[in-house]
Design an enzyme around this catalytic site. Structure first.
Site, PDB file in Angstrom:
ATOM      1  N   GLY A  23      93.333 112.288   1.063  1.00  0.00           N
ATOM      2  CA  GLY A  23      93.744 112.274   3.391  1.00  0.00           C
ATOM      3  C   GLY A  23      93.779 111.165   3.073  1.00  0.00           C
ATOM      4  N   ASP A 115      86.348 111.732  -2.645  1.00  0.00           N
ATOM      5  CA  ASP A 115      86.273 111.547  -3.912  1.00  0.00           C
ATOM      6  C   ASP A 115      87.100 111.872  -5.422  1.00  0.00           C
ATOM      7  OD1 ASP A 115      84.210 112.789  -5.512  1.00  0.00           O
ATOM      8  OD2 ASP A 115      84.984 114.978  -5.570  1.00  0.00           O
ATOM      9  N   ASP A 140      85.704 112.984   4.960  1.00  0.00           N
ATOM     10  CA  ASP A 140      84.223 114.374   5.501  1.00  0.00           C
ATOM     11  C   ASP A 140      83.002 113.768   4.561  1.00  0.00           C
ATOM     12  OD1 ASP A 140      86.555 116.074   4.553  1.00  0.00           O
ATOM     13  OD2 ASP A 140      86.652 115.854   2.880  1.00  0.00           O
ATOM     14  N   ARG A 167      84.769 123.124  25.792  1.00  0.00           N
ATOM     15  CA  ARG A 167      82.998 124.069  26.119  1.00  0.00           C
ATOM     16  C   ARG A 167      83.222 124.065  27.858  1.00  0.00           C
ATOM     17  NH1 ARG A 167      78.272 124.549  25.396  1.00  0.00           N
ATOM     18  NH2 ARG A 167      77.831 123.361  23.518  1.00  0.00           N
ATOM     19  N   ALA A 199      76.392 122.326  20.022  1.00  0.00           N
ATOM     20  CA  ALA A 199      76.872 123.325  19.740  1.00  0.00           C
ATOM     21  C   ALA A 199      76.166 124.161  19.406  1.00  0.00           C
ATOM     22  CB  ALA A 199      77.223 123.182  18.221  1.00  0.00           C
ATOM     23  N   GLU A 235      84.536 123.961   7.233  1.00  0.00           N
ATOM     24  CA  GLU A 235      85.899 124.376   6.426  1.00  0.00           C
ATOM     25  C   GLU A 235      84.946 124.966   5.211  1.00  0.00           C
ATOM     26  OE1 GLU A 235      90.508 122.163   5.396  1.00  0.00           O
ATOM     27  OE2 GLU A 235      88.415 121.008   4.791  1.00  0.00           O
ATOM     28  N   HIS A 264      93.849 119.059  11.123  1.00  0.00           N
ATOM     29  CA  HIS A 264      94.248 117.841  10.933  1.00  0.00           C
ATOM     30  C   HIS A 264      94.421 116.220  12.233  1.00  0.00           C
ATOM     31  CE1 HIS A 264      95.888 119.686   7.020  1.00  0.00           C
ATOM     32  NE2 HIS A 264      95.994 117.970   6.576  1.00  0.00           N
ATOM     33  N   GLN A 266      91.203 116.374  13.539  1.00  0.00           N
ATOM     34  CA  GLN A 266      91.031 115.366  13.678  1.00  0.00           C
ATOM     35  C   GLN A 266      90.639 114.502  12.064  1.00  0.00           C
ATOM     36  OE1 GLN A 266      87.002 118.634  12.064  1.00  0.00           O
ATOM     37  NE2 GLN A 266      89.350 119.044  12.169  1.00  0.00           N
TER      38      GLN A 266
HETATM   39  O1  F6P Z   1      89.645 114.955   2.238  1.00  0.00           O
HETATM   40  C1  F6P Z   1      90.056 114.793   3.655  1.00  0.00           C
HETATM   41  C2  F6P Z   1      90.352 116.896   4.018  1.00  0.00           C
HETATM   42  O2  F6P Z   1      90.745 115.754   5.304  1.00  0.00           O
HETATM   43  C3  F6P Z   1      89.217 117.645   4.041  1.00  0.00           C
HETATM   44  O3  F6P Z   1      88.373 117.392   5.224  1.00  0.00           O
HETATM   45  C4  F6P Z   1      90.351 118.342   4.402  1.00  0.00           C
HETATM   46  O4  F6P Z   1      89.647 119.500   3.262  1.00  0.00           O
HETATM   47  C5  F6P Z   1      91.763 118.385   3.601  1.00  0.00           C
HETATM   48  O5  F6P Z   1      90.902 116.706   3.482  1.00  0.00           O
HETATM   49  C6  F6P Z   1      93.259 118.431   3.395  1.00  0.00           C
HETATM   50  O6  F6P Z   1      93.515 118.287   2.668  1.00  0.00           O
HETATM   51  P1  F6P Z   1      95.164 118.228   2.785  1.00  0.00           P
HETATM   52  O7  F6P Z   1      95.336 117.284   3.988  1.00  0.00           O
HETATM   53  O8  F6P Z   1      95.854 117.866   1.675  1.00  0.00           O
HETATM   54  O9  F6P Z   1      95.477 119.573   2.976  1.00  0.00           O
END
Ligand code: F6P
Length: 334
Positions: A23, A115, A140, A167, A199, A235, A264, A266
């Protein structure tokens, strides 16, 4: 002999390849810029690999000049492109990648990612004689051994900004909003965002969750005169939890319940100053590590100190969430 010693101490005239994989994370570009310019300062040159490990297997490399990384420090995403490569998980794919590095006469490899990327980098560095350095880049923030990964700070800011906006509606209409934030089955982003956004409740993979706790927290808020409520759901591997909780909650309270998945949103956008600076430091440090002849190391920041740790100390370990922040959120959001 440790393979690091195999690398000539000075980097003069050496060729370093850099890739971003998995990502994308805001700050990757600032890091690429730092790697290229720090390498040039040592007399080395840099090749950018397109689309992560995929490009390494298909030989998509190109020279990165000092100027080619100009005006990118503020840009989100990655100029190199990224991918999640299934083929690189196979030995055959990694052999292909190594042959490509040999063809291009590459002396060392720098991998930017989370990771999955660093797991790939670790395996690759154990199989082949080439120094590999990892730089943690993931919104993450789940990599063990570093307090921060590049991209996390920006993602937190982005998510908090979105939630502040939500909010306004929650308060105006007296609604409960359940908001899913990213995290790939970890709650670091959720905790940081939840505390900053005020929150009322967190649903995290790391903490046992009971619907009755959530319900009583929401009811408590209503009885205390709260107009709207925000619940952050981290998530999960399997999608759908936030929707499921929303449906359950709707049946139990006399308020509108809305669910939102930030997704996405974020991950994009211009990196924060903190992420740009972290990226600049990590990039320069990666070159320093190669100069010292190190191999299989990841750049980290620990309590404000920039250092490096071995891949074997990072991969396969999970970074614990900050339980104190979780406790504080519960206390402050009553
Ligand atoms: O690892 C970053 C991340 O944005 C995770 O938070 C999310 O689960 C994953 O990548 C989504 O991956 P993709 O963009 O391949 O759908």
């Amino acid at each position: 002999m440790e393979i690091g010693q195999f690398m000539v101490q000075a980097l003069k005239s050496k060729r370093i390849a850099i890739l971003s994989s998995g990502g994308d994370a805001p700050g990757m570009n600032a890091c690429i810029r730092s790697v290229v310019r720090s390498a040039f300062a040592e007399g080395a040159s840099v090749l950018g690999v397109k689309k992560g490990f995929e490009g390494l297997m298909t030989g998509e490399l190109q020279a990165l000049s000092m100027r080619s990384v100009g005006n990118i420090i503020q840009r989100g995403g990655t100029i190199l492109g990224s991918s999640r490569s299934a083929d690189f998980r196979k030995k055959k794919g990694r052999e292909k990648a190594y042959r490509c590095l040999q063809d291009w006469a590459v002396d060392a490899l720098i991998c930017l990612g989370g990771d999955g990327t660093l797991t790939g980098a670790k395996i690759f560095s154990e199989e082949f004689r080439i120094p590999v350095i990892g730089i943690p880049c993931t919104i993450d923030n789940d990599l063990f051994g570093t307090d921060f990964s590049i991209g996390f700070d920006t993602a937190v800011e982005t998510a908090v900004d979105c939630i502040d906006k939500i909010r306004d509606t929650a308060d105006s209409h007296g609604r409960v909003f359940l908001i899913e934030v990213m995290g790939k089955n970890t709650g670091h982003l959720a905790v940081e965002v939840g505390l900053a956004a005020g929150a009322e409740f967190l649903v995290l993979p790391e903490v046992p969750y009971r619907f009755s706790d959530l319900l009583s927290r929401i009811r408590q808020g209503i009885s205390r005169g709260k107009s709207g409520s925000i619940v952050i759901v981290a998530e999960r591997e399997q999608p759908g939890l936030v929707i499921q909780i929303g449906k359950q909650l709707e049946k139990k309270i006399q308020r509108d319940v809305k669910t939102m998945i930030l997704g996405h949103l974020q991950r994009g956008g211009s990196p924060s100053a903190r992420d740009r600076n972290l990226a600049s430091r990590f990039g320069a440090l990666s070159i320093d590590l190669l100069k010292k002849g190190k191999n299989r190391r990841m750049t980290v920041i620990q309590r404000g100190d920039y250092r490096d740790i071995g891949f074997s100390q990072v991969i396969g370990k999970s970074r614990p969430i900050d339980k104190e922040k979780v406790r504080l959120l519960g206390l402050l959001s009553q």
